[in-house]
Design a protein around this motif. Structure first.
Motif, short mmCIF file in Angstrom:
data_model
loop_
_atom_site.label_atom_id
_atom_site.label_comp_id
_atom_site.label_asym_id
_atom_site.label_seq_id
_atom_site.Cartn_x
_atom_site.Cartn_y
_atom_site.Cartn_z
N ALA A 169 -1.27 -4.24 -14.67
CA ALA A 169 -1.51 -3.60 -13.53
C ALA A 169 -0.73 -2.32 -13.22
O ALA A 169 0.31 -2.37 -13.81
CB ALA A 169 -1.78 -4.27 -12.57
N HIS A 170 -1.24 -1.45 -12.61
CA HIS A 170 -0.35 -0.40 -12.40
C HIS A 170 -0.64 -0.03 -10.56
O HIS A 170 -1.46 0.53 -10.15
CB HIS A 170 -0.90 0.82 -12.98
N TYR A 171 0.34 -0.88 -9.91
CA TYR A 171 0.21 -0.94 -8.23
C TYR A 171 0.90 0.21 -7.85
O TYR A 171 1.79 0.20 -7.07
CB TYR A 171 0.98 -2.15 -7.89
N VAL A 172 0.21 1.40 -7.98
CA VAL A 172 0.55 2.73 -7.55
C VAL A 172 -0.52 3.45 -6.96
O VAL A 172 -1.77 3.11 -7.09
CB VAL A 172 1.20 3.50 -8.42
N GLY A 173 -0.47 4.53 -6.02
CA GLY A 173 -1.53 5.16 -5.46
C GLY A 173 -2.50 4.23 -4.64
O GLY A 173 -2.04 3.23 -4.10
N ASN A 174 -3.61 4.70 -4.78
CA ASN A 174 -4.71 3.81 -4.16
C ASN A 174 -5.38 2.76 -5.26
O ASN A 174 -6.42 2.78 -5.74
CB ASN A 174 -6.05 4.78 -3.68
N PHE A 175 -4.47 1.99 -5.60
CA PHE A 175 -4.67 0.98 -6.65
C PHE A 175 -5.75 -0.02 -6.09
O PHE A 175 -5.93 -0.25 -4.96
CB PHE A 175 -3.59 0.35 -7.04
N SER A 176 -6.45 -0.65 -7.34
CA SER A 176 -7.69 -1.47 -7.06
C SER A 176 -6.72 -2.84 -7.25
O SER A 176 -6.09 -3.24 -7.82
CB SER A 176 -8.52 -1.48 -8.16
N GLY A 177 -7.23 -4.04 -6.28
CA GLY A 177 -6.83 -5.35 -6.63
C GLY A 177 -5.68 -5.71 -5.74
O GLY A 177 -4.64 -6.21 -6.03
N VAL A 178 -5.60 -5.37 -4.20
CA VAL A 178 -4.58 -5.62 -3.24
C VAL A 178 -4.34 -7.25 -3.35
O VAL A 178 -3.16 -7.57 -3.55
CB VAL A 178 -4.69 -5.44 -2.04
N ALA A 179 -5.45 -8.13 -3.27
CA ALA A 179 -5.27 -9.51 -3.30
C ALA A 179 -4.28 -10.11 -4.66
O ALA A 179 -3.54 -11.01 -4.33
CB ALA A 179 -6.65 -10.25 -3.28
N GLU A 180 -4.88 -9.37 -5.88
CA GLU A 180 -4.20 -9.63 -6.95
C GLU A 180 -2.67 -9.53 -7.14
O GLU A 180 -2.01 -10.39 -7.50
CB GLU A 180 -4.99 -9.25 -8.24
N ALA A 181 -2.61 -8.34 -6.38
CA ALA A 181 -1.05 -7.66 -6.43
C ALA A 181 -0.37 -8.79 -5.62
O ALA A 181 0.87 -8.97 -5.88
CB ALA A 181 -1.15 -6.30 -6.19
N ARG A 182 -0.84 -9.14 -4.51
CA ARG A 182 -0.18 -9.87 -3.61
C ARG A 182 0.25 -11.35 -4.35
O ARG A 182 1.40 -11.67 -4.30
CB ARG A 182 -0.93 -10.33 -2.41
N ASN A 183 -0.89 -11.89 -5.08
CA ASN A 183 -0.57 -13.00 -5.74
C ASN A 183 0.28 -12.96 -7.16
O ASN A 183 1.23 -13.80 -7.19
CB ASN A 183 -1.87 -13.72 -6.31
N ASP A 184 0.21 -11.85 -7.79
CA ASP A 184 1.21 -11.44 -8.80
C ASP A 184 2.61 -11.50 -8.60
O ASP A 184 3.59 -11.80 -9.03
CB ASP A 184 0.66 -10.26 -9.59
N LEU A 185 2.75 -10.49 -7.36
CA LEU A 185 4.20 -10.51 -7.18
C LEU A 185 4.97 -11.43 -6.04
O LEU A 185 6.08 -11.32 -5.81
CB LEU A 185 4.29 -8.85 -6.43
#
Length: 260
Positions: A204-220
């Motif tokens: 994933a690339h959590y920058v800009g208007n990235f897709s998948g906020v829920a996944e990013a929260r869980n991942d990080l």
């Protein structure tokens, strides 16, 4: 849970001594860490985890940021210019604080911003001077583009901690803190295209208007952050790694026995 302690340094700088007295009372002799340029508190979360591993009662983290940061996750927060706040806090830090973390704005070192011709302040040098003056251990964190401005930094990467994003970040240590470079795995997997959901076999690339906020929260491991916070944050796992080493090197052995 106690309510968060808050101070607006820009509006009420005269309240700083009383605020710091309240921090000492709330900390109840737990080791103190200052997280400057904290945003929503990715580093604060990580140092909290390191504290649970390193001290019978954990660490107490004070955040500093120029924006109000209502989502900041730590127990105490100062709104104000981090350089000004750190300068005003220096005598208190020297007496009471175990460790200071600083993540000065990365935009001045970002390849994307440079290519766009945008001018942003480069604060690593002034921050280093301030932190050195505190006389306590410290670390400065920043993006890969800042590497040339940092002294003997080490790099941490999401692959070292099982994350689904690379997010390389560089850490310069000082004040006696020693960080050894861990093995940095190769970036073999492709990165998701900007704005697209991550597919299996991609990073994933959590920058800009990235897709998948829920996944990013869980991942990080940042359950309360919004998209803005995730874009800016240090993964807590990185700060936990740094915090464990600070604890092992500077806490009494009876308190830091679990640090590794």
């Amino acid at each position: 849970m106690q309510p968060r302690l808050d101070l607006d340094f820009d509006l009420e700088p005269q309240r700083l001594p009383a605020f710091l007295d309240a921090v000492l009372a709330a900390a109840e002799e737990r080791p103190l860490i200052v997280d400057s340029f904290c945003c929503q508190g990715g580093a604060t979360l990580g140092y909290g985890l390191a504290g649970l591993d390193s001290h019978p009662r954990g660490f107490y983290v004070v955040g500093i940021d120029i924006d109000p940061q209502p989502r900041y996750c730590g127990p105490a927060f100062i709104r104000g210019d981090a350089l000004a706040v750190l300068a005003a806090m220096t005598p208190w830090i020297r007496r009471h604080v175990l460790f200071v973390h600083a993540s000065p704005p990365c935009q001045g070192y970002s390849d994307t911003q440079v290519l766009r011709g945008r001018d942003h302040p480069k604060l690593i040098g002034p921050v280093r001077e301030l932190l050195t003056g505190t006389g306590v251990p410290w670390v400065i964190e920043n993006v890969p583009g800042a590497r040339a401005h940092m002294n003997s930094p080490v790099v941490l990467c999401g692959t070292m901690f099982g994350h689904k994003t690379y997010r390389d970040r560089w850490f310069e240590s000082g004040g006696g803190l020693v960080l050894d470079q861990p093995h940095h795995p190769r970036h073999d997997l492709p990165i998701t295209q900007m704005g697209r959901p991550r597919r299996v076999g991609q990073m994933a690339h959590y920058v800009g208007n990235f897709s998948g906020v829920a996944e990013a929260r869980n991942d990080l491991g940042v359950p309360t952050m919004n998209r803005d916070g995730i874009r800016e944050c240090i993964p807590p796992s990185y700060a936990r790694w740094v915090g464990l080493r600070a604890a092992a090197q500077f806490l009494p052995r009876t308190q830091a026995g679990a640090a590794a």
